[in-house]
Design a protein around this motif. Structure first.
Motif: not given
Ligand SMILES: Cc1cc2nc3c(=O)[nH]c(=O)nc-3n(C[C@H](O)[C@H](O)[C@H](O)COP(=O)(O)OP(=O)(O)OC[C@H]3O[C@@H](n4cnc5c(N)ncnc54)[C@H](O)[C@@H]3O)c2cc1C
Length: 389
Positions: A32, A119, A151, A262, A284, A300
């Protein structure tokens, strides 16, 4: 058996995947970029098939206990007078703060999972037997498979599938979430104020003292660094700078001071395939339907559950597992992407559009829509596979 699996990203998709992989006997490592779990965000929905996933993880009681208990949304004018309300009709889904969901998933996905915080992957080299991963800080390590759960602006996707512009589709709006003064808004309601092409809102959970600010504005693609928060705050400030009717001035001041601010584009990720060789994507990174779809967490949770289950069912054969994962999940993704760019309810483009919206919102139309949605979700519930391995 392709046991050593690197997951990039510790949010909803990455943590769910880690939990199920560990449970099936794989050895997941999660990297992360942030120094710890990211707690930001507003309410997200655990709905449809995701309810089953969370139940099978044994955390549904905790998810229900963390529910925000928000009653619905209301639209106000510049004098804070309510023009219309839309009540949520006791749907089967549970809304909770994204930070609470991530904390619950992290608590569940501790056993048998290695975490590397602070990292990021910087290079991926695949061969017949595995993937050599170079990290920004930890140096190089060898894994059997790599999954990008990082993401909308996924680094894994860029490294393995090419430039972001190839997969990202702009939805014509930007949005921001941030902390707001706890005294603003109405308890358990989302309060929204519109100007043509813009919305500022206040989200008041029934379970948190802290209120949250929402901003959405219409705009073509903007050039900015998606990791530079100061630059993003400036974009929001400028978008709402011409006068500060209603509570916009207070909301902006709070948002600009919030370190967890955000911001992102309302965008979708569309890809023909979510895997290439030994690298796959989930959440995402693979299919973002946009926050306006209300389905980010659901997709997700379900996608990660399927990916882990298919890997287990295929005995670690990644070719077979990745193709079954794609075939099984793409229908739900497509359905959610179809609604993902529709922000007309929240952000009417014109004053006339806003008046029409307010009039329609006063009609008893939305309970009927809620009933149709519940019916559709009942249909979905039958299709979550049971991976007995
Ligand atoms: C801080 C935050 C707040 C959010 N708030 C909302 C909200 O209020 N409403 C909503 O609908 N959606 C929100 N989202 C998006 C939502 O979480 C996602 O649409 C959904 O839950 C799918 O999640 P995901 O795990 O695919 O991606 P995400 O939730 O976007 O998580 C991606 C993760 O990967 C990490 N990351 C990114 N690049 C790297 C890298 N190079 N190396 C390692 N780690 C990395 C990020 O820090 C994050 O923890 C938010 C996302 C985040 C990160």
């Amino acid at each position: 058996m392709n046991e050593r699996i690197l997951i990039s990203g510790a949010s909803v998709a990455g943590l769910t995947l880690a939990y199920w992989l560990a449970r099936y006997g794989f050895r997941p490592t999660v990297v992360e970029r942030a120094p710890g779990m990211r707690a930001g965000g507003n309410g997200v929905d655990v709905s449809g098939l995701a309810v089953d996933v969370v139940e099978r993880m044994g955390i549904m009681p905790s998810v229900r206990a963390a529910a925000t208990d928000v009653r619905g949304m209301k639209f106000v004018d510049a004098d804070d007078r309510t023009r219309a309300r839309i009540a949520l009709q006791g749907a089967s889904s549970v809304e909770l703060m994204r930070g609470d969901l991530v904390a619950l998933l992290y608590d569940s996905a501790r056993d048998g999972v290695e975490y590397l915080f602070g990292d990021s992957v910087s290079r991926l080299e695949q061969d017949e037997d595995g993937v050599t991963v170079t990290f920004e800080r930890a140096g190089a390590r060898r894994f059997d498979l790599v999954v990008g759960a990082d993401g909308l602006h996924s680094t894994t996707r860029r490294l393995a599938f090419g430039p972001e512009a190839r997969h990202l589709h702009h939805g014509g709006h930007y949005f921001a979430f941030a902390d707001a003064d706890a005294g603003l808004g109405e308890d358990r309601w989302v309060t929204m104020f519109n100007q043509p092409g813009r919305m500022a809102g206040i989200y008041r959970s029934g379970r948190h003292t802290q209120a949250k600010a929402y901003f959405i504005f219409r705009s073509g693609p903007l050039a900015y660094d998606h990791r530079d928060t100061a630059q993003q705050k400036e974009l929001v400030r400028r978008a709402f700078a011409d006068g500060s009717p209603w509570r916009i001035g207070e909301l902006l001041a709070g948002a600009l001071a919030d370190p967890e601010f955000y911001f992102d584009a309302l965008a979708q990720v569309r890809m023909d395939s979510w895997s290439t060789g030994r690298v796959a994507l989930v959440g995402d990174a693979a299919w973002c339907a946009s926050p306006a779809s209300g389905a980010g967490a659901e997709l997700a949770l379900v996608g990660a559950y399927r990916l882990a289950g298919e890997l287990a069912a295929a005995g670690g054969d990644h070719r077979l597992a990745f193709s079954r994962y794609h075939a099984g999940h793409r229908g739900l993704v497509r359905a959610k992407q179809q609604i993902g760019f529709n922000v007309r309810l929240m952000v009417p483009r014109t004053t006339f559009g806003r008046r029409v919206r307010d009039t329609v919102a006063r009609l008893p139309l939305f309970p009927a829509l809620g009933a149709v949605e519940r019916l559709l979700q009942t249909g979905n519930r039958r299709t979550l596979p049971d991976y007995q391995v």
